[in-house]
Design an enzyme around this catalytic site. Structure first.
Site, PDB file in Angstrom:
ATOM      1  N   PRO A   1     -55.259  33.934 -12.227  1.00  0.00           N
ATOM      2  CG  PRO A   1     -56.035  36.031 -12.839  1.00  0.00           C
ATOM      3  CD  PRO A   1     -56.221  34.588 -13.133  1.00  0.00           C
TER       4      PRO A   1
ATOM      5  CD  GLU B   1     -60.519  62.786  -5.546  1.00  0.00           C
ATOM      6  OE1 GLU B   1     -60.934  62.192  -6.560  1.00  0.00           O
ATOM      7  OE2 GLU B   1     -59.426  62.509  -5.012  1.00  0.00           O
TER       8      GLU B   1
END
EC number: 3.4.24.-
Length: 641
Positions: free
Chosen positions: A224, A445
């Site tokens: 990558p 959340e």
């Protein structure tokens, strides 16, 4: 040398021919324009126009015995011309009687003046063009190293101030020292071990030649972006103390056919002169893509690739020339390029693991002043999937924050905050949420955190915040696993989907409606569910059958379905079922922990950011509303630790 002089003479002749052709075209054009602007009339017509008071101004040219005049009616300034009639003594009187302005241009037509005019009109421009071509040719040959193949007569045109198109433009990073060794590379122990042998061969080739071993012609670094492929290539040259040629694959791509191949020849010519050495071609997939017979094929790129294949076969690797290539798209490379004998080794340069990330952080932390006791292990655990470039950026952001806060050393808070900056962006001070929006984000959340803490085997919650970030997130829940996992079970993935659905489930449970705040959660949950169906064979409906093929694995490319349209429709239905089951599971979990959801969400709304310890303290506190945990409360106990 004689051949070079011949080519230069041909170039000069070519310049002269071009100059003459340009001058002839200019002369013809000016003649046509002049012919269009001046109209020829007879002398009698001229007198008639004078007697009719139509003439405004007359000019007599004694050199070529012509009369040029303009009329009063011509607003565009059209000019008429006629020849002087001899012995017309009354012309001046006639012009005066009709109020005509007249003048005379007295010139001589000597031979000297005619030759001077011809020289100024024809000869001087030719000389200017000739001198300009001579100067340009000398400048081009100077920039190209006096390479005769780069002469104009060879069919190429060089760049101004940037070298010729046939030069490789390869940068010699170091004649003997690149300034980088394997000690400057961390987190890539396997790649360093594979490359160490190449460095040893270049440093002491006789040791290998005695046993009959030959040096690999090339090695392909695959991984990558940001994992250190270029750094590893420099480290090989630094360890072996040999010159290092660095060039990008895009520098071989040219508009003119054959120029890229010429650059390849020049590159290996320089390498032969500097052997032993390292030749590094970054982004080699630019010129090394698989050849095909489609109408979109690029002849210039294929010629460049063919020349690269020829050069890699042609050089004597006993001289110590090693070609290193780097790419993050190995699936697009031509098989003729990647076969043994050209690139003998394929070296994966993957994302670092937990130990590698900690080593990279320590390596970059040595370059900045840090307070004693900064725990980089915590940072390494909080950054799974981060590349070496990401980790270097985290340390740099921490140093910048320390300076911004007026400190002379980097603290633990600086490093932890830099992780959030790299992952989610800076805090958005300009974004002010309304009380209702702040309440919705807090419940959203908290829903993620409660579902995560209620499941076995999920990563513990380390932080919950409802502070907006520049990435667009209005809040996030961070989970940090205690150990690094390389395998995930079907149950693990289903738990991840349920956790991602926890935010939307909390909104529906408390407010009775959904917002667009769960868009990123839905995207991630759908991606996991689709991978379970098409790649991992984790459904009873399809079994162990691969229904998709991953593209550009190192660039984060998604999977393409390799099935019929009917099967694709069934896949969509299965993905929808898996995600909906996770949503239902999250909703049931929050219903069972409704009072804890209210308590934690209100606390979060008040403080805006809470740690994992604060969250677990409230969640596991026995205040008459104990949380609903799995039968084995290992998840809650581990998280509390």
């Amino acid at each position: 040398m004689e051949m070079n002089d011949k080519k230069r003479r041909q170039s000069m002749i070519l310049y002269v021919i071009i100059a003459i052709a340009i001058l002839f075209a200019i002369n013809q054009g000016s003649s046509v324009v002049q012919h269009q602007q001046v109209q020829q009339v007879s002398y009698s017509d001229f007198l008639t126009m004078v007697d009719g008071d139509k003439v405004d101004e007359v000019e007599l040219d004694t050199g070529d015995s012509t009369i040029r005049f303009t009329t009063k009616q011509d607003g565009e300034g059209k000019v008429y011309e006629t020849n002087v009639f001899p012995n017309d003594d009354g012309l001046v009187t006639r012009l005066s009687e009709h109020d005509v302005n007249f003048s005379a241009n007295i010139t001589t037509q000597s031979g000297d003046n005619i030759w001077l005019l011809m020289f100024l009109y024809y000869g001087l421009p030719i000389i200017i063009f000739f001198l300009f071509g001579w100067w340009l040719n000398r400048r081009m040959r100077k920039q190209m190293g006096d390479d005769p193949s780069m002469d104009f007569s060879a069919g190429g045109f060089g760049g101004f101030g940037g070298g010729g198109l046939g030069k490789s433009n390869a940068k010699i990073v170091g004649e003997k020292e690149t300034g980088v060794t394997f000690a400057d590379v961390a987190g890539q122990d396997e790649a360093k071990e594979s490359l160490q042998e190449i460095a040893n061969f270049l440093d002491n080739p006789q040791r290998y030649q005695d046993i009959g071993a030959r040096c690999p012609r090339g090695a392909l670094l695959v991984g990558p972006p940001g994992t250190g492929k270029t750094l590893l290539a420099k480290a090989v040259a630094g360890e072996a103390k040999v010159p290092f040629f660095s060039i990008s694959g895009s520098e071989f791509v040219e508009m003119f056919v054959g120029r890229g191949a010429a650059k390849v020849r020049d590159l290996f010519k320089q390498a032969n002169e500097k052997a032993p050495c390292i030749v590094f071609i970054d982004e080699i997939d630019t010129i090394g893509k698989r050849r095909d017979t489609s109408i979109n094929s690029n002849d210039e790129r294929e010629q460049t690739l063919n020349q690269l294949l020829t050069e890699m076969d042609g050089f004597d690797n006993n001289k110590g020339i090693v070609v290193l290539g780097a790419t993050n798209r190995p699936d697009t490379l031509d098989p003729a390029l990647t076969r043994p004998g050209r690139f003998d080794r394929r070296i994966p340069v993957e994302l670092p693991d937990l130990v590698g990330r900690e080593a990279i952080l320590k390596l970059h932390a040595n370059d900045v002043k840090m307070e004693p006791g900064v725990d980089l292990d915590v940072i390494a655990r909080a950054t799974p999937g981060a590349s070496g470039a990401d980790l270097a950026n985290i340390i740099n952001e921490a140093a910048l924050r320390a300076v911004r806060m007026g400190r002379t050393r980097v603290s633990q808070d600086d490093v932890e905050e830099s992780v959030e900056v790299v992952i989610a962006g800076e805090k958005r001070k300009s974004t002010v949420l309304s009380d209702h929006e702040k309440q919705v984000v807090a419940y959203h959340e908290t829903g993620h955190a409660i579902v995560a803490a209620s499941q076995k085997g999920t990563a513990p919650v380390s932080k919950i915040t409802i502070v907006p970030r520049t990435s667009g997130a209005l809040g996030y829940t961070m989970q940090v696993d205690e150990d690094e996992h390389f395998l995930q079970t079907k149950q693990d993935m289903e738990n991840m989907i349920a956790t991602l659905c926890g935010g939307r489930a909390a909104e529906e449970l408390i407010f009775g409606e959904a917002t667009n705040g769960a868009s990123n959660d839905i995207e991630k949950a759908t991606k996991i569910a689709r991978a379970m169906v098409t790649q991992y064979g984790m459904t009873e409906r399809f079994g162990m059958v691969q229904l998709g093929e991953q593209r550009n694995r190192y660039l984060g490319g998604g999977a393409e379905l390799t099935c019929s349209e009917g099967t694709a429709q069934e896949i969509d239905e299965e993905v929808q079922r898996i995600v909906e089951e996770g949503h239902t599971k999250a909703l049931d979990t929050l219903k069972a922990n409704r009072f804890k959801l209210h308590e934690i969400a209100r606390y979060l709304q008040k403080k805006e950011t809470i740690t994992g310890e604060e969250f677990m303290k409230i969640f596991t506190r026995d205040d008459g509303f104990a949380p609903t945990l799995p039968k084995t409360d290992a998840a809650g106990t581990d998280a509390a630790k």
